[in-house]
Design an enzyme around this catalytic site. Structure first.
Site, PDB file in Angstrom:
ATOM      1  N   SER A  51       0.835  -1.200   0.000  1.00 44.74           N
ATOM      2  CA  SER A  51       0.000   0.000   0.000  1.00 44.74           C
ATOM      3  C   SER A  51       0.873   1.254   0.000  1.00 44.74           C
ATOM      4  CB  SER A  51      -0.956  -0.060   1.195  1.00 44.74           C
ATOM      5  OG  SER A  51      -2.031   0.828   1.038  1.00 44.74           O
ATOM      6  N   ASP A 107      -1.907  14.428  12.641  1.00 46.47           N
ATOM      7  CA  ASP A 107      -1.979  15.743  11.999  1.00 46.47           C
ATOM      8  C   ASP A 107      -1.309  15.726  10.635  1.00 46.47           C
ATOM      9  OD1 ASP A 107      -3.391  16.880  14.095  1.00 46.47           O
ATOM     10  OD2 ASP A 107      -1.601  17.652  15.099  1.00 46.47           O
ATOM     11  N   HIS A 120      -7.447  -6.020   0.870  1.00 45.27           N
ATOM     12  CA  HIS A 120      -6.270  -5.164   0.761  1.00 45.27           C
ATOM     13  C   HIS A 120      -5.115  -5.636   1.644  1.00 45.27           C
ATOM     14  CE1 HIS A 120      -4.037  -1.598  -0.150  1.00 45.27           C
ATOM     15  NE2 HIS A 120      -4.125  -1.091   1.075  1.00 45.27           N
TER      16      HIS A 120
END
Length: 261
Positions: free
Chosen positions: A93, A183, A243
């Site tokens: 990924s 963040d 996945h």
């Protein structure tokens, strides 16, 4: 690749140095080197294996920037710091896109490339709701992990995925915190689901792309993009898995990788 401030990555290692090319394993978004510990030990039966924590994940340093060229530069620093001329790179990924970025920018440093369930394309899948749910979870005052997990149920109804995300919750001195930089991940989400424009860059070495048959991350319409950048790529699928194919069918995944190596 433009000059980046490459970061020193944390890692787990397995196997013995046998004079051969080492293998680097790069995890996906929200993951860490620990997710690959069992497979690293298996691959380590015949080679030296380093499972890396990519920036903003696991024990690796945090940074505002999180582009694929920046993450590839971190991996390149790992090779340089240890005097490795080349490595076999296995990436899943986000780690697969990082591996592809490194192979396209510095093909001479990648002996073989294995990419798990990702293509060199931009996706519309966004994991922003997961980031938002984790950031919104009230950690202060929580004393048990289930108290935190319960706050993720609406945004992440699938229990296996929720358990995967919960691996990033750590307890230190009686206080829960997330060990990933939510963040930065949130701010860089558009780039993470995208892929840089490498124009005509190619990696002409051996490449194996392994997709999950029940996943939609490697689709037939992606094959042209794969072969444009990786002309020797072999594309294989594992039927019936999603996945996280390496976690769902680790033995089959490992055998496929070992057969390629």
């Amino acid at each position: 690749m433009p000059q980046q401030q490459a970061l020193p990555l944390t890692y787990l290692e397995a196997g013995e140095a046998n004079g051969g090319t080492p293998m680097l394993v790069l995890h996906g978004l929200f993951g860490s080197a620990r997710n690959w510990q069992t497979l690293a030990r298996r691959f380590g039966e015949s080679r030296r294996v380093y499972a890396l924590d990519l920036r903003n994940h696991g024990g690796a340093p945090w940074a505002e920037g999180m582009s694929y060229p920046e993450m590839a530069a971190d991996v390149l620093r790992f090779l340089d710091d240890r005097g490795f001329a080349r490595a076999t790179i296995v990436g899943h990924s986000m780690g697969g896109k990082t591996a592809m970025a490194l192979a396209l920018a510095h093909p001479e440093r990648v002996e073989r490339l294995v990419v798990a369930d990702i293509a060199p394309v931009a996706y519309t899948h966004t994991h922003a709701p997961f980031v938002a749910a984790m950031k919104a979870a009230k950690l202060e005052g929580a004393t048990r992990r289930p108290e935190v997990e319960a706050q993720l149920v609406d945004a992440v109804p699938e229990a296996p995925l929720r358990s995967f995300l919960m691996q990033n919750l750590v307890l230190e001195n009686g206080v829960f915190s997330w060990r990933i930089n939510l963040d930065s991940i949130g701010a860089n989400m558009a780039g993470l689901i995208g892929f840089p424009d490498f124009a005509g860059a190619r990696y002409d070495g051996p490449a194996l792309f392994i997709g999950g048959g029940a996943s939609d991350y490697i689709r037939p319409e992606h094959h042209d993009a794969i072969h444009r950048h990786f002309p020797k790529a072999e594309i294989r699928m594992i039927d019936g898995v999603g996945h996280w194919l390496h976690a769902e069918r680790p033995a089959e995944f490992a055998a496929m990788v070992e057969g390629f190596l």
